[in-house]
Scaffold this motif. Sequence first.
Motif, mmCIF file in Angstrom:
data_model
loop_
_atom_site.group_PDB
_atom_site.id
_atom_site.type_symbol
_atom_site.label_atom_id
_atom_site.label_comp_id
_atom_site.label_asym_id
_atom_site.label_seq_id
_atom_site.Cartn_x
_atom_site.Cartn_y
_atom_site.Cartn_z
ATOM 1 N N ASP A 448 18.644 -41.620 1.937
ATOM 2 C CA ASP A 448 17.914 -40.266 1.555
ATOM 3 C C ASP A 448 16.859 -40.145 2.718
ATOM 4 O O ASP A 448 16.777 -38.917 3.282
ATOM 5 C CB ASP A 448 17.110 -40.578 0.500
ATOM 6 C CG ASP A 448 17.820 -40.640 -0.978
ATOM 7 O OD1 ASP A 448 19.042 -40.236 -0.700
ATOM 8 O OD2 ASP A 448 17.442 -41.258 -1.965
ATOM 9 N N SER A 449 16.485 -41.154 3.242
ATOM 10 C CA SER A 449 15.459 -40.703 4.351
ATOM 11 C C SER A 449 16.190 -40.373 5.604
ATOM 12 O O SER A 449 15.786 -39.616 6.685
ATOM 13 C CB SER A 449 14.688 -42.112 4.929
ATOM 14 O OG SER A 449 15.629 -43.170 5.486
ATOM 15 N N GLU A 452 16.870 -36.624 4.934
ATOM 16 C CA GLU A 452 15.548 -35.740 5.235
ATOM 17 C C GLU A 452 15.228 -35.686 6.642
ATOM 18 O O GLU A 452 14.973 -34.449 6.970
ATOM 19 C CB GLU A 452 14.256 -36.705 4.615
ATOM 20 C CG GLU A 452 14.302 -36.693 3.023
ATOM 21 C CD GLU A 452 13.567 -37.746 2.406
ATOM 22 O OE1 GLU A 452 12.710 -38.250 3.337
ATOM 23 O OE2 GLU A 452 13.299 -38.237 1.324
ATOM 24 N N ARG A 453 15.534 -36.558 7.459
ATOM 25 C CA ARG A 453 15.583 -36.304 8.881
ATOM 26 C C ARG A 453 16.480 -35.282 9.327
ATOM 27 O O ARG A 453 15.960 -34.453 10.189
ATOM 28 C CB ARG A 453 15.954 -37.710 9.684
ATOM 29 C CG ARG A 453 16.015 -37.475 11.109
ATOM 30 C CD ARG A 453 16.125 -38.924 12.007
ATOM 31 N NE ARG A 453 17.487 -39.406 11.722
ATOM 32 C CZ ARG A 453 18.237 -39.628 12.804
ATOM 33 N NH1 ARG A 453 17.706 -39.646 14.259
ATOM 34 N NH2 ARG A 453 19.258 -40.109 12.677
#
Length: 942
Positions: A448-449, A452-453
């Motif tokens: 997920d991160s 997002e990036r």
Amino acid sequence: MHSTPHTAFYNDLLSIIPKKRIYKDPLQVLAYGTDASFYRLIPKMVVDAENEEEVLQLLRFADKHRVPVTFRAAGTSLSGQGISDSVLVRIGDSWRNYRIAENATRFVVQPGLIGGHANRALLPFGRKIGPDPASIDSAKIGGIVANNASGMCCGVAENSYKTLHSMRLALYDGTLLDTACEESKQAFEEKHSEVVKGLLGIRERVMEDKELADLIAKKFKIKNTTGYSLNAIVDFDDPFEILQHLMVGSEGTLGFISEVTYRTVIEPKYKATALAMFPSLKDACLATMELKKQPVSAVELMDERSLRSVSDKPGMPDSIKGIAPGTTSLLIETASNDPFEIEQKVEAIIASIDHINKIEPVEFCHDPVQCARFWAVRKGLFPAVGAVRDVGTTVIIEDVAFPAESFAEGVARLDELLKKYKYDLAIMFGHALEGNLHFVFTQDFGIDSEIERYQAFMDEVCIMVATEYKGSLKAEHGTGRNMAPFVELEWGKKAHDLMREIKKLLDPYNLLNPGVIINDDPRAHLTALKPLPAAHDIVDKCIECGFCEPVCPSANVTFTPRQRITSLRELYRLKDSSIDQKELKKMWAEYNYLGIETCATDGLCHTRCPVDINTGSMIKELRAQHASSFANSIADWVGRNFSTVAKGVQIALKGANLAHRLFGTRVMDSGANVLRVVSLKKIPLWNKEMPTSAGPIKPVPINEGNPDKIVYFPSCISRTMGPSKDDSESTDISQKTIQLLLKAGYEVLFPSNMQNLCCGQAFASKGYTAQGETKSKELSDALLTISENGKYPVLCDTSPCLHRMLDYMDKRLTLYDPIRFCLECLPERLDFVKVPRKIAIHPTCTVREMNLVEPLVELANMCAEKVVLPDDVYCCGFAGDRGFSFPELNKAALADLPKQVQDCEEAYSTSRTCEVGLSLHSGLKYRNIMYLVDDATVVKKG
């Protein structure tokens, strides 16, 4: 039970399309539904439509049941416009017809022809189509037009939009329009007056809105494929011109294009290319501004990381190895039909950038081979990044354009953003003359991160390009799903509403490729992301670009390399899921046929793969893994008793030949087909070109005083298989080769225990790796002994065997295949006299891999007055003996052969089993090239 729209659509579809061309099986729809983008939707069904009438009726059924439809050509699109979760319609090989008209100034073509093949047809006339995308040797005309693909040289002046003359197109309801036919236009206007009036009304409103009209005109002064081709509205006042130009770049969302007529462009005879090296990105951009004023046809920028990613590619200059940080190159090309003029152009170009800092003086290359290497490397930059990514990550290519005056600044800003978001392995390259820049980076969509990036990075890139520099968010790769949420950001609400109105006018029920270009989901670019789990070390670096597919012999019968890899990845992903194990076992059984058994393992895929993946090698390893211990013990026994097995095969061939003579071809064909059916396809299929048994190799007189000795190793195939029953040539290839060698004055030597020797290919291709290596070692030792440790050259008459021998034999041995031997060793001994025949030749897959196609053509032209090398017939699909067990593979691979060789008298190749399949499907008798060389040579006088 209530019928779903898709079920009702399917039932109607069966009335016009055979069931075998409609795929609903989970593994097949997954494989056939994958394109080159990093998105995945799995179709409910995939349909192979073979002609215009089928498409028209299919569209009528889709309209009737309100079922969305997406059309697909080659599937090389990058932005998610070639996938569907509804009905995917594939446009295949039956759509490759074309016609050259009006002294080659017009090219009428169907959507299934590959772009490079179109240019090949036009080359004798000194013409080509305008668009030249990097994928032109894989992408088809349908996709090139529907995406308004451009490329390195065409810029904004010679893309599909600018070179379109007319087209045949179909609307969502199956209405056909031919814009070159007045009767068709009249009928269309009567049926769809709302479309004609609507387009004229839109044009009137736009032209009255000077701000909007000026915006549209300005946006298309640089490359732009974001949204629809709104320039059609300001460029034309005729509603049919507006409509057909709106279709260009519409990505299948407004209609289906069944035929295009291009205005062709000149293909200059002479070209010169230079790879100019600059110490910084800024210097390269300054040079680009100067070059824009010069007679250049292309200027391609490659940044430092791009250069490093290809520094080990063949033909690249030493100057890009160990380059300093910041080094940037420009690949510059100029062209002319006048050899003197091109020299003047080169001088002017060099002089124009003389004052700009460079790492070394600029030198232009005129050698077509070296120039082609430069361009091949440039075309392979995108996949090259994919090859070095971490397993499980995705390679992404974005494609923006800046106004010319902002190019240098925009490139610098983009570089800053890549560093800010820590895309440290990203590369930048592009069509610098057009302000068009590609940037490629790897991304993990499993965390997920990381998503997002990516989202934050893309948001900032889009704002920078679209609002600060008024550039294009998609210059040439199409909007797709990837940039659909940002179309309004780039164009503004007024223009975006105009696009929505056009979509509603031409596709009122949103049935054509929904979700592409117009998409209300602000996160559409972050959904339906394609997983790329690990499957096998050999193929994990594959990015599913599809460049391999045009040369795959199984492409039209089961799976292509891309589809083999895609489905294997899914099977391994499902292994760790909660799927029912019985269902998974069923899918593996299906993959065994579609992916493993019908792979020819010819390796031609790696010759087209930008990252050198040989899917055939993977399949051999899978065969080895699937081989039971019992099968391996049988292979061990065969290896130890090879001569006995070979004799058994000869006896079987004699028996089959006797039966053929007694009962005739018709009875044998019928009986063989019955056996094939009742054995559930376990018994190999007999065919009328089945070889007879080869006779024993006769002793050759020994001449102890003759220093000109040669070791001849007849392959096990040549020692076993003779000519077919109806072949007028009754001499075995081994005897013919000996006859030729003696005529050339050689003393012929044979390895001892020859009947038990094999190169190992017969074992390795079936997955028996260890047994294959054992046989290779036996042969290598025997050849070393008889050649006195490499003192005498070794000739093998079969190309696939020689190809393996080059890899596995002792390096002291000098190994020759028939082609190189005849070209390098015979002219000094024999005179070549052309026979008055028109012949066909077939380079086997291994001949292609050994780069011997041109030498084969040269040899054939030394021997015969007329030589035909069929276009686009690559591997014959016989694949050793696989053509007997899977004849559908051989048949599909050679579907285009008969019409290309119908006027030939004879045909030649370099592999006996390949010659069986070639003869079966061509109407000609294919023989080893040695037969032709023997016919065309005489002993030199004196």
